[in-house]
Design a protein around this motif. Sequence first.
Motif, PDB file in Angstrom:
ATOM      1  N   GLU A 103       0.831  -1.202   0.000  1.00  0.00           N
ATOM      2  CA  GLU A 103       0.000   0.000   0.000  1.00  0.00           C
ATOM      3  C   GLU A 103       0.869   1.256   0.000  1.00  0.00           C
ATOM      4  N   GLU A 104       1.974   1.228   0.728  1.00  0.00           N
ATOM      5  CA  GLU A 104       2.866   2.388   0.789  1.00  0.00           C
ATOM      6  C   GLU A 104       3.467   2.704  -0.576  1.00  0.00           C
ATOM      7  N   ASP A 105       3.773   1.657  -1.356  1.00  0.00           N
ATOM      8  CA  ASP A 105       4.321   1.854  -2.697  1.00  0.00           C
ATOM      9  C   ASP A 105       3.306   2.527  -3.612  1.00  0.00           C
ATOM     10  N   VAL A 106       2.046   2.104  -3.506  1.00  0.00           N
ATOM     11  CA  VAL A 106       0.982   2.705  -4.307  1.00  0.00           C
ATOM     12  C   VAL A 106       0.833   4.175  -3.932  1.00  0.00           C
ATOM     13  N   ILE A 107       0.828   4.461  -2.648  1.00  0.00           N
ATOM     14  CA  ILE A 107       0.683   5.847  -2.181  1.00  0.00           C
ATOM     15  C   ILE A 107       1.873   6.689  -2.617  1.00  0.00           C
ATOM     16  N   ASP A 108       3.091   6.142  -2.517  1.00  0.00           N
ATOM     17  CA  ASP A 108       4.285   6.873  -2.954  1.00  0.00           C
ATOM     18  C   ASP A 108       4.219   7.203  -4.433  1.00  0.00           C
ATOM     19  N   CYS A 109       3.780   6.249  -5.228  1.00  0.00           N
ATOM     20  CA  CYS A 109       3.660   6.474  -6.666  1.00  0.00           C
ATOM     21  C   CYS A 109       2.634   7.564  -6.936  1.00  0.00           C
ATOM     22  N   ALA A 110       1.529   7.556  -6.203  1.00  0.00           N
ATOM     23  CA  ALA A 110       0.500   8.592  -6.367  1.00  0.00           C
ATOM     24  C   ALA A 110       1.089   9.966  -6.068  1.00  0.00           C
ATOM     25  N   LYS A 111       1.954  10.045  -5.101  1.00  0.00           N
ATOM     26  CA  LYS A 111       2.558  11.328  -4.716  1.00  0.00           C
ATOM     27  C   LYS A 111       3.484  11.863  -5.804  1.00  0.00           C
ATOM     28  N   THR A 112       4.012  10.983  -6.667  1.00  0.00           N
ATOM     29  CA  THR A 112       4.866  11.474  -7.744  1.00  0.00           C
ATOM     30  C   THR A 112       4.049  12.232  -8.779  1.00  0.00           C
ATOM     31  N   PHE A 113       2.749  11.940  -8.867  1.00  0.00           N
ATOM     32  CA  PHE A 113       1.867  12.656  -9.786  1.00  0.00           C
ATOM     33  C   PHE A 113       1.304  13.913  -9.153  1.00  0.00           C
ATOM     34  N   ASP A 114       0.913  13.810  -7.884  1.00  0.00           N
ATOM     35  CA  ASP A 114       0.258  14.938  -7.233  1.00  0.00           C
ATOM     36  C   ASP A 114       0.447  14.794  -5.731  1.00  0.00           C
ATOM     37  N   GLN A 115       1.215  15.699  -5.141  1.00  0.00           N
ATOM     38  CA  GLN A 115       1.515  15.637  -3.715  1.00  0.00           C
ATOM     39  C   GLN A 115       0.268  15.701  -2.830  1.00  0.00           C
ATOM     40  N   SER A 116      -0.776  16.335  -3.326  1.00  0.00           N
ATOM     41  CA  SER A 116      -1.984  16.486  -2.510  1.00  0.00           C
ATOM     42  C   SER A 116      -2.976  15.339  -2.682  1.00  0.00           C
ATOM     43  N   LEU A 117      -2.672  14.404  -3.569  1.00  0.00           N
ATOM     44  CA  LEU A 117      -3.588  13.307  -3.852  1.00  0.00           C
ATOM     45  C   LEU A 117      -3.637  12.331  -2.686  1.00  0.00           C
ATOM     46  N   VAL A 118      -4.846  12.035  -2.244  1.00  0.00           N
ATOM     47  CA  VAL A 118      -5.059  11.068  -1.173  1.00  0.00           C
ATOM     48  C   VAL A 118      -5.911   9.937  -1.746  1.00  0.00           C
ATOM     49  N   LEU A 119      -5.380   8.742  -1.697  1.00  0.00           N
ATOM     50  CA  LEU A 119      -6.110   7.583  -2.201  1.00  0.00           C
ATOM     51  C   LEU A 119      -6.988   6.999  -1.106  1.00  0.00           C
ATOM     52  N   ASN A 120      -8.183   6.566  -1.501  1.00  0.00           N
ATOM     53  CA  ASN A 120      -9.043   5.913  -0.527  1.00  0.00           C
ATOM     54  C   ASN A 120      -8.856   4.397  -0.619  1.00  0.00           C
ATOM     55  N   SER A 121      -9.487   3.683   0.277  1.00  0.00           N
ATOM     56  CA  SER A 121      -9.282   2.231   0.364  1.00  0.00           C
ATOM     57  C   SER A 121      -9.734   1.507  -0.903  1.00  0.00           C
ATOM     58  N   LYS A 122     -10.806   1.972  -1.544  1.00  0.00           N
ATOM     59  CA  LYS A 122     -11.278   1.329  -2.774  1.00  0.00           C
ATOM     60  C   LYS A 122     -10.257   1.486  -3.902  1.00  0.00           C
ATOM     61  N   GLN A 123      -9.638   2.659  -4.002  1.00  0.00           N
ATOM     62  CA  GLN A 123      -8.631   2.866  -5.040  1.00  0.00           C
ATOM     63  C   GLN A 123      -7.430   1.955  -4.814  1.00  0.00           C
ATOM     64  N   ILE A 124      -6.961   1.896  -3.585  1.00  0.00           N
ATOM     65  CA  ILE A 124      -5.802   1.057  -3.273  1.00  0.00           C
ATOM     66  C   ILE A 124      -6.133  -0.412  -3.514  1.00  0.00           C
ATOM     67  N   GLU A 125      -7.336  -0.809  -3.139  1.00  0.00           N
ATOM     68  CA  GLU A 125      -7.785  -2.183  -3.379  1.00  0.00           C
ATOM     69  C   GLU A 125      -7.755  -2.509  -4.872  1.00  0.00           C
ATOM     70  N   ARG A 126      -8.188  -1.584  -5.707  1.00  0.00           N
ATOM     71  CA  ARG A 126      -8.200  -1.812  -7.158  1.00  0.00           C
ATOM     72  C   ARG A 126      -6.785  -1.893  -7.718  1.00  0.00           C
ATOM     73  N   PHE A 127      -5.895  -1.024  -7.234  1.00  0.00           N
ATOM     74  CA  PHE A 127      -4.503  -1.098  -7.692  1.00  0.00           C
ATOM     75  C   PHE A 127      -3.917  -2.472  -7.384  1.00  0.00           C
ATOM     76  N   ASN A 128      -4.132  -2.949  -6.188  1.00  0.00           N
ATOM     77  CA  ASN A 128      -3.587  -4.249  -5.812  1.00  0.00           C
ATOM     78  C   ASN A 128      -4.179  -5.368  -6.661  1.00  0.00           C
ATOM     79  N   HIS A 129      -5.438  -5.259  -7.000  1.00  0.00           N
ATOM     80  CA  HIS A 129      -6.067  -6.254  -7.866  1.00  0.00           C
ATOM     81  C   HIS A 129      -5.431  -6.226  -9.257  1.00  0.00           C
TER      82      HIS A 129
END
Length: 90
Positions: free
Chosen positions: A3-29
């Motif tokens: 999950e931390e890797d997904v969040i870190d990658c999101a921060k490379t696009f937009d520092q203010s972007l906050v992912l919710n649990s459904k988004q992280i769940e979909r990335f992992n899928h």
Amino acid sequence: MAEEDVIDCAKTFDQSLVLNSKQIERFNHILSDRDTIVNLPVGHGKIYQLLPGIMKKKGLRKNVVLVVSPLNIIQEEQLKFLESHNVSAS
């Protein structure tokens, strides 16, 4: 991918972007190398913006992401965003 890797990658696009649990769940899928259909309401989207970076970090290449949106203005904004991050989009 953690999950931390997904969040870190999101921060490379937009520092203010906050992912919710459904988004992280979909990335992992998706990163489990399974075909995936994601249907999320407004406010849960933007997965497709992060996929190229996350797939690259995971070593996946030549994947196709198809986004269907009923709002043309959103499509145009997202295409510009992706192109500004050197992601092939049309």
